[in-house]
Design a protein around this motif. Structure first.
Motif, PDB file in Angstrom:
ATOM      1  N   LEU A   1       0.832  -1.196   0.000  1.00  0.00           N
ATOM      2  CA  LEU A   1       0.000   0.000   0.000  1.00  0.00           C
ATOM      3  C   LEU A   1       0.872   1.253   0.000  1.00  0.00           C
ATOM      4  CD1 LEU A   1      -2.880   1.314   0.392  1.00  0.00           C
ATOM      5  CD2 LEU A   1      -2.406   1.234   2.846  1.00  0.00           C
ATOM      6  N   ASP A   2       0.597   2.162  -0.911  1.00  0.00           N
ATOM      7  CA  ASP A   2       1.299   3.446  -0.963  1.00  0.00           C
ATOM      8  C   ASP A   2       0.592   4.401   0.003  1.00  0.00           C
ATOM      9  OD1 ASP A   2       2.364   5.941  -1.565  1.00  0.00           O
ATOM     10  OD2 ASP A   2       2.592   5.489  -3.700  1.00  0.00           O
ATOM     11  N   GLU A   3       1.120   4.502   1.215  1.00  0.00           N
ATOM     12  CA  GLU A   3       0.452   5.274   2.257  1.00  0.00           C
ATOM     13  C   GLU A   3       0.452   6.766   1.949  1.00  0.00           C
ATOM     14  OE1 GLU A   3       1.797   4.277   6.137  1.00  0.00           O
ATOM     15  OE2 GLU A   3       1.334   2.139   5.927  1.00  0.00           O
ATOM     16  N   GLN A   4       1.502   7.249   1.303  1.00  0.00           N
ATOM     17  CA  GLN A   4       1.531   8.664   0.967  1.00  0.00           C
ATOM     18  C   GLN A   4       0.462   8.994  -0.077  1.00  0.00           C
ATOM     19  OE1 GLN A   4       3.286  11.024   2.580  1.00  0.00           O
ATOM     20  NE2 GLN A   4       2.020  12.437   1.372  1.00  0.00           N
ATOM     21  N   ALA A   5       0.240   8.056  -1.001  1.00  0.00           N
ATOM     22  CA  ALA A   5      -0.813   8.259  -2.001  1.00  0.00           C
ATOM     23  C   ALA A   5      -2.183   8.347  -1.328  1.00  0.00           C
ATOM     24  CB  ALA A   5      -0.797   7.131  -3.024  1.00  0.00           C
ATOM     25  N   VAL A   6      -2.383   7.549  -0.267  1.00  0.00           N
ATOM     26  CA  VAL A   6      -3.639   7.627   0.480  1.00  0.00           C
ATOM     27  C   VAL A   6      -3.801   9.009   1.092  1.00  0.00           C
ATOM     28  CG1 VAL A   6      -4.932   6.727   2.452  1.00  0.00           C
ATOM     29  CG2 VAL A   6      -3.696   5.144   0.957  1.00  0.00           C
TER      30      VAL A   6
ATOM     31  N   ILE B   1     -13.867   3.167   0.760  1.00  0.00           N
ATOM     32  CA  ILE B   1     -12.618   2.546   0.321  1.00  0.00           C
ATOM     33  C   ILE B   1     -12.931   1.127  -0.125  1.00  0.00           C
ATOM     34  CG2 ILE B   1     -10.272   1.873   0.938  1.00  0.00           C
ATOM     35  CD1 ILE B   1     -10.254   4.009   3.068  1.00  0.00           C
ATOM     36  N   ALA B   2     -12.553   0.788  -1.355  1.00  0.00           N
ATOM     37  CA  ALA B   2     -12.819  -0.551  -1.894  1.00  0.00           C
ATOM     38  C   ALA B   2     -11.614  -0.993  -2.711  1.00  0.00           C
ATOM     39  CB  ALA B   2     -14.090  -0.547  -2.742  1.00  0.00           C
ATOM     40  N   PHE B   3     -10.795  -1.867  -2.136  1.00  0.00           N
ATOM     41  CA  PHE B   3      -9.607  -2.381  -2.812  1.00  0.00           C
ATOM     42  C   PHE B   3      -9.866  -3.794  -3.323  1.00  0.00           C
ATOM     43  CE2 PHE B   3      -6.722   0.404   0.059  1.00  0.00           C
ATOM     44  CZ  PHE B   3      -6.920   1.494  -0.772  1.00  0.00           C
ATOM     45  N   MET B   4      -9.103  -4.166  -4.322  1.00  0.00           N
ATOM     46  CA  MET B   4      -9.225  -5.502  -4.911  1.00  0.00           C
ATOM     47  C   MET B   4      -8.982  -6.598  -3.871  1.00  0.00           C
ATOM     48  SD  MET B   4     -10.020  -6.017  -8.098  1.00  0.00           S
ATOM     49  CE  MET B   4      -9.149  -7.477  -8.632  1.00  0.00           C
ATOM     50  N   HIS B   5      -9.870  -7.591  -3.879  1.00  0.00           N
ATOM     51  CA  HIS B   5      -9.768  -8.783  -3.037  1.00  0.00           C
ATOM     52  C   HIS B   5      -9.773  -8.474  -1.541  1.00  0.00           C
ATOM     53  CE1 HIS B   5      -9.231 -10.963  -6.696  1.00  0.00           C
ATOM     54  NE2 HIS B   5      -8.058 -10.411  -6.956  1.00  0.00           N
TER      55      HIS B   5
ATOM     56  N   VAL C   1      -7.878  -1.721   5.844  1.00  0.00           N
ATOM     57  CA  VAL C   1      -7.840  -1.346   7.257  1.00  0.00           C
ATOM     58  C   VAL C   1      -6.772  -0.275   7.504  1.00  0.00           C
ATOM     59  CG1 VAL C   1      -7.343  -2.183   9.579  1.00  0.00           C
ATOM     60  CG2 VAL C   1      -8.788  -3.539   8.057  1.00  0.00           C
ATOM     61  N   ARG C   2      -5.596  -0.452   6.897  1.00  0.00           N
ATOM     62  CA  ARG C   2      -4.529   0.530   7.090  1.00  0.00           C
ATOM     63  C   ARG C   2      -4.897   1.869   6.453  1.00  0.00           C
ATOM     64  NH1 ARG C   2      -1.684   3.425   9.972  1.00  0.00           N
ATOM     65  NH2 ARG C   2       0.133   4.388   8.979  1.00  0.00           N
ATOM     66  N   ALA C   3      -5.470   1.845   5.270  1.00  0.00           N
ATOM     67  CA  ALA C   3      -5.903   3.092   4.635  1.00  0.00           C
ATOM     68  C   ALA C   3      -6.965   3.784   5.486  1.00  0.00           C
ATOM     69  CB  ALA C   3      -6.438   2.814   3.238  1.00  0.00           C
ATOM     70  N   GLY C   4      -7.881   2.997   6.055  1.00  0.00           N
ATOM     71  CA  GLY C   4      -8.891   3.569   6.933  1.00  0.00           C
ATOM     72  C   GLY C   4      -8.290   4.212   8.161  1.00  0.00           C
ATOM     73  N   ALA C   5      -7.256   3.589   8.708  1.00  0.00           N
ATOM     74  CA  ALA C   5      -6.584   4.154   9.876  1.00  0.00           C
ATOM     75  C   ALA C   5      -5.914   5.484   9.539  1.00  0.00           C
ATOM     76  CB  ALA C   5      -5.557   3.154  10.408  1.00  0.00           C
ATOM     77  N   ILE C   6      -5.324   5.576   8.355  1.00  0.00           N
ATOM     78  CA  ILE C   6      -4.702   6.834   7.919  1.00  0.00           C
ATOM     79  C   ILE C   6      -5.756   7.930   7.803  1.00  0.00           C
ATOM     80  CG2 ILE C   6      -3.531   7.961   5.983  1.00  0.00           C
ATOM     81  CD1 ILE C   6      -2.117   5.271   5.453  1.00  0.00           C
ATOM     82  N   VAL C   7      -6.897   7.583   7.213  1.00  0.00           N
ATOM     83  CA  VAL C   7      -7.977   8.560   7.067  1.00  0.00           C
ATOM     84  C   VAL C   7      -8.453   9.030   8.441  1.00  0.00           C
ATOM     85  CG1 VAL C   7     -10.338   8.904   6.257  1.00  0.00           C
ATOM     86  CG2 VAL C   7      -8.715   7.631   4.847  1.00  0.00           C
ATOM     87  N   ALA C   8      -8.612   8.088   9.375  1.00  0.00           N
ATOM     88  CA  ALA C   8      -9.081   8.436  10.717  1.00  0.00           C
ATOM     89  C   ALA C   8      -8.092   9.350  11.441  1.00  0.00           C
ATOM     90  CB  ALA C   8      -9.321   7.167  11.521  1.00  0.00           C
TER      91      ALA C   8
ATOM     92  N   LEU D   1     -15.606   1.029   4.782  1.00  0.00           N
ATOM     93  CA  LEU D   1     -14.677   0.064   4.190  1.00  0.00           C
ATOM     94  C   LEU D   1     -15.485  -1.073   3.577  1.00  0.00           C
ATOM     95  CD1 LEU D   1     -11.946  -0.262   6.995  1.00  0.00           C
ATOM     96  CD2 LEU D   1     -12.068   1.389   5.116  1.00  0.00           C
ATOM     97  N   SER D   2     -15.191  -1.407   2.329  1.00  0.00           N
ATOM     98  CA  SER D   2     -15.958  -2.466   1.666  1.00  0.00           C
ATOM     99  C   SER D   2     -15.814  -3.794   2.394  1.00  0.00           C
ATOM    100  CB  SER D   2     -15.512  -2.606   0.212  1.00  0.00           C
ATOM    101  OG  SER D   2     -14.268  -3.259   0.104  1.00  0.00           O
ATOM    102  N   SER D   3     -14.664  -4.022   3.034  1.00  0.00           N
ATOM    103  CA  SER D   3     -14.429  -5.278   3.747  1.00  0.00           C
ATOM    104  C   SER D   3     -15.246  -5.365   5.028  1.00  0.00           C
ATOM    105  CB  SER D   3     -12.941  -5.424   4.073  1.00  0.00           C
ATOM    106  OG  SER D   3     -12.465  -4.287   4.771  1.00  0.00           O
TER     107      SER D   3
END
Length: 700
Positions: free
Chosen positions: A140-145, A163-167, A176-183, A193-195
């Motif tokens: 995951l590219d965290e800076q891109a997030v 947020i909806a990532f493949m698979h 989950v990590r992208a969601g944590a960055i957003v929070a 989160l789609s998951s």
């Protein structure tokens, strides 16, 4: 929590219905108010206060309030939700626009696609990739997030994020990590989160569901927060629960996080009420008919349980065209819902010169002409008034006087003159069209399931349901009809008898003979623990919570799967014969044959957790007559002329619904009036009152 009384509240498009039940005081009370569309909580608070005043209870006497609403589905249909942004895997930005690459109408050259909830400029790509087995191909590219979220929030001014990532249904670590960055960056930004929202295979449906959840989340949070605050100001200290689309009761916290699961919460309550009545009376084959002010809902109820399905289409471009709406992965009661209610507007189509009824509704504002609230177009309720089916002086128990003169003028000028017929025939035409529309929809719904309506009993409720149920049953060639006491608010009763329940799902694809049973059992155990925790928030007894497992399966190579019950919550290779046989049984039920030589694969695993619902004795109703009679003649309060098709105007005895005791019987034609509805009984029908005070109508 000392209170023992519970209130069910159904917010409909025209009316908000209430049922109060106190098992200690052996008390059932009902109420009905016009919905306040600008702020539905206004009608809820006013109706709750009215019920408390009528019963002599205080807010502290309330144990809980169970609530259902059409707010979610109306928001999606009307496109009045939040400004949403979407983060998705690089290269998959257009998934929700490409969809399944199929056309819902193959031959329409000007096909209108259902509009997406997130336009392309608010869908941003994030470099990351996890494969179908859960292995990380690209970190995951965290800076891109961070950059993408900053742009969406500060430039695009989004109000919610999906947020909806493949698979991610299989491996959710990047989501989950992208969601944590957003929070960390924007802790108050609603996040889906789609998951978490829809952890199932099929990226289009999963992404669409996550976007829809984000779309309605801010609105539902504000609405539920305000409702909780208003109830607290009233002195309510009990629990506020909500009805899920699958017919279960959940806590408010769950509704705020996953509001998309409430998309069919109101209609589901009616199906649960019909299931309760079917179980109470021993009716094993039932069609539930719920006709309110805006829509009519028909649902198949067999063995005292409604059919359910695990996908739904919202906001269809073409109402009955499958594939023309937004696909959602949510558990819903399987029913057909059409724009045929008391407020459905009738008109003469200028192009064809024919009369049309619905799906457009007058709603609560301005409402039918007879309400005197500014309505100018004739509705189904207006037509029923002209036909003599409604008493203008006893609508809502006499609280709301109707204006028959205004209706007669409107039907005369707006319908009858344009068609070249008499006013009464125009009103009869409105009724006939809406009844035929509902009958055709019911036939189609049952035919798709291979069912014959002649084998079923019709349970009718809703404000307009009993008014039209006799004619609907006759058109469907049904021989038996049941109308409960308090039929006009029976959907609200459904909130009180529905069980605390929740459905969870996880996708794990594999052929049966190759499955890792330890992994499958881990998924089932995880879902059971999550489901139990959710039900404990509703106050369910932990010792009475049960869990049932199922799986979505298909033959290898097929494109669609069917639900299959599993023999237990803990599986092994020894269960394979039983699982295979359950699959063949389910397959035969749907397709009339089983292909026993082909390999089978499972896609998704499901766990339904539920606690027992509550039974309610309907015999004690607070706002009824003080005396009831087994001699129906003593319950009669006059005669009114009613126009029946092919029979002309016929005198009908008008019976006080509350004065009819168990054992009473009479024949049609007749009208049975209660505060919230009127039951129309046609000629030659035989009516009896059973021990639960239901009207049991035997048709000729």
């Amino acid at each position: 929590m000392s209170g023992t009384a519970r209130i069910g509240v159904d917010v409909g498009g025209t009316f908000t219905d209430f049922v109060l039940h106190d098992p200690v005081r052996k008390l059932v009370a009902t109420g009905k108010r016009l919905t306040t569309p600008d702020d539905p909580s206004e009608a809820i608070i006013a109706g709750t206060m009215r019920l408390l005043e009528e019963t002599g209870l205080k807010p502290a006497d309330l144990h809980s309030i169970v609530h259902g609403t059409t707010l979610v589905t109306n928001t999606i249909i009307e496109r009045t939700g939040a400004t949403v942004g979407l983060l998705t895997t690089a290269g998959f930005r257009d998934v929700i626009e490409i969809g399944r690459e199929t056309r819902y109408d193959l031959y329409d050259l000007y096909l209108e696609a259902p509009p997406t909830l997130v336009p392309r400029h608010r869908r941003l790509e994030i470099p990351e990739r996890i494969d179908v087995h859960g292995a990380t191909l690209l970190p995951l590219d965290e800076q891109a997030v961070r950059d993408a979220v900053k742009q969406l929030v500060e430039v695009e001014k989004i109000e919610a994020l999906a947020i909806a990532f493949m698979h991610a249904y299989h491996a959710d670590q990047h989501e989950v990590r992208a969601g944590a960055i957003v929070a960390e960056m924007y802790p108050d930004l609603p996040l889906s989160l789609s998951s978490r929202v829809a952890p199932e295979i099929r990226e289009f449906e999963r992404t669409s569901t996550a976007c829809a959840n984000a779309y309605v989340q801010p609105l539902m949070r504000r609405y539920l927060d305000k409702l909780e605050a208003d109830l607290a100001a009233l002195g309510f200290v009990g629990r506020l629960h909500v009805m899920l689309s699958g017919g279960g009761i959940a806590a408010v916290r769950d509704a705020k996080e996953f509001p998309i699961r409430l998309i069919e919460s109101g209609p589901a309550a009616g199906a649960m009420a019909a299931s309760f009545l079917a179980r109470l009376t021993g009716e094993m084959h039932v069609v539930s008919f719920d006709m309110g002010g805006t829509t009519a809902k028909m649902c198949l109820v067999e063995n005292a349980a409604p059919d359910r399905k695990f996908d739904f289409e919202a906001g269809r471009v073409r109402r009955f065209q499958k594939g023309s709406g937004l696909p959602l992965k949510v558990t819903v009661v399987d029913m057909i819902e059409i724009g045929a209610g008391g407020g459905s507007i009738s008109r003469v189509d200028e192009a064809s010169g024919l009369m049309k009824v619905g799906p457009r509704s007058a709603g609560a504002k301005p409402g039918p002409i007879c309400y005197g609230r500014g309505g100018t177009e004739p509705t189904v309720t207006d037509g029923d008034l002209v036909l003599g089916r409604l008493d203008p002086k006893y609508f809502l128990g006499g609280e709301m006087a109707l204006d028959p003169n205004a209706v007669q003028r409107a039907i005369e000028t707006g319908i009858a003159k344009k068609l070249g017929v008499e006013r009464d025939m125009a009103a009869l035409g409105i009724r006939r069209i809406v009844d035929e529309t509902m009958a055709a929809a019911t036939r189609m719904h049952l035919a798709e399931k291979g069912r014959d309506p002649r084998r079923y009993t019709l349970i009718a409720f809703g404000g307009a349901g009993p008014v039209h149920s006799y004619d609907l049953a006759r058109l469907l060639k049904m021989k038996r009809m049941l109308v409960p006491l308090g039929a006009g608010v029976a959907s609200a009763l459904g909130f009180l008898v529905a069980p605390p329940a929740t459905d969870l799902v996880r996708s794990h694809v594999g052929r049966l003979e190759r499955l890792d049973w330890a992994h499958v059992n881990g998924l089932l155990a995880q879902m059971e623990a999550e489901g139990r925790a959710l039900l404990l928030e509703t106050g369910a007894d932990p010792n009475q919570i049960t869990a049932v497992a199922a799986a979505d399966m298909r033959h290898v190579g097929q494109g669609f799967e069917i639900p299959v019950r599993l023999p237990s919550m803990k599986l092994s290779a020894a269960d394979l014969p039983a699982i295979r046989e359950n699959f063949f049984e389910s397959y035969r039920e749907r397709f009339g044959r089983a292909l026993t030589d082909l390999p089978i694969e499972a896609l998704s695993w499901r766990v339904a957790c539920l606690a027992p619902g509550r039974d309610i004795q309907l015999a004690e109703v607070a706002n009824t007559a003080t005396e009831s009679f087994t001699d129906a003649a003593k319950a009669a309060r006059g005669v009114r002329e009613v126009l029946f098709e092919g029979l002309g105007w016929r005198p009908c005895h008008v019976y006080d619904r509350y004065a009819l005791a168990p054992g009473a019987s009479f024949t049609g034609p007749a009208l049975v009036e209660e505060r919230e509805s009127t039951c129309v009984i046609g000629p030659d029908a035989k009516v009896s009152v059973d021990r639960f005070r239901n009207l049991v109508v035997e048709l000729p």
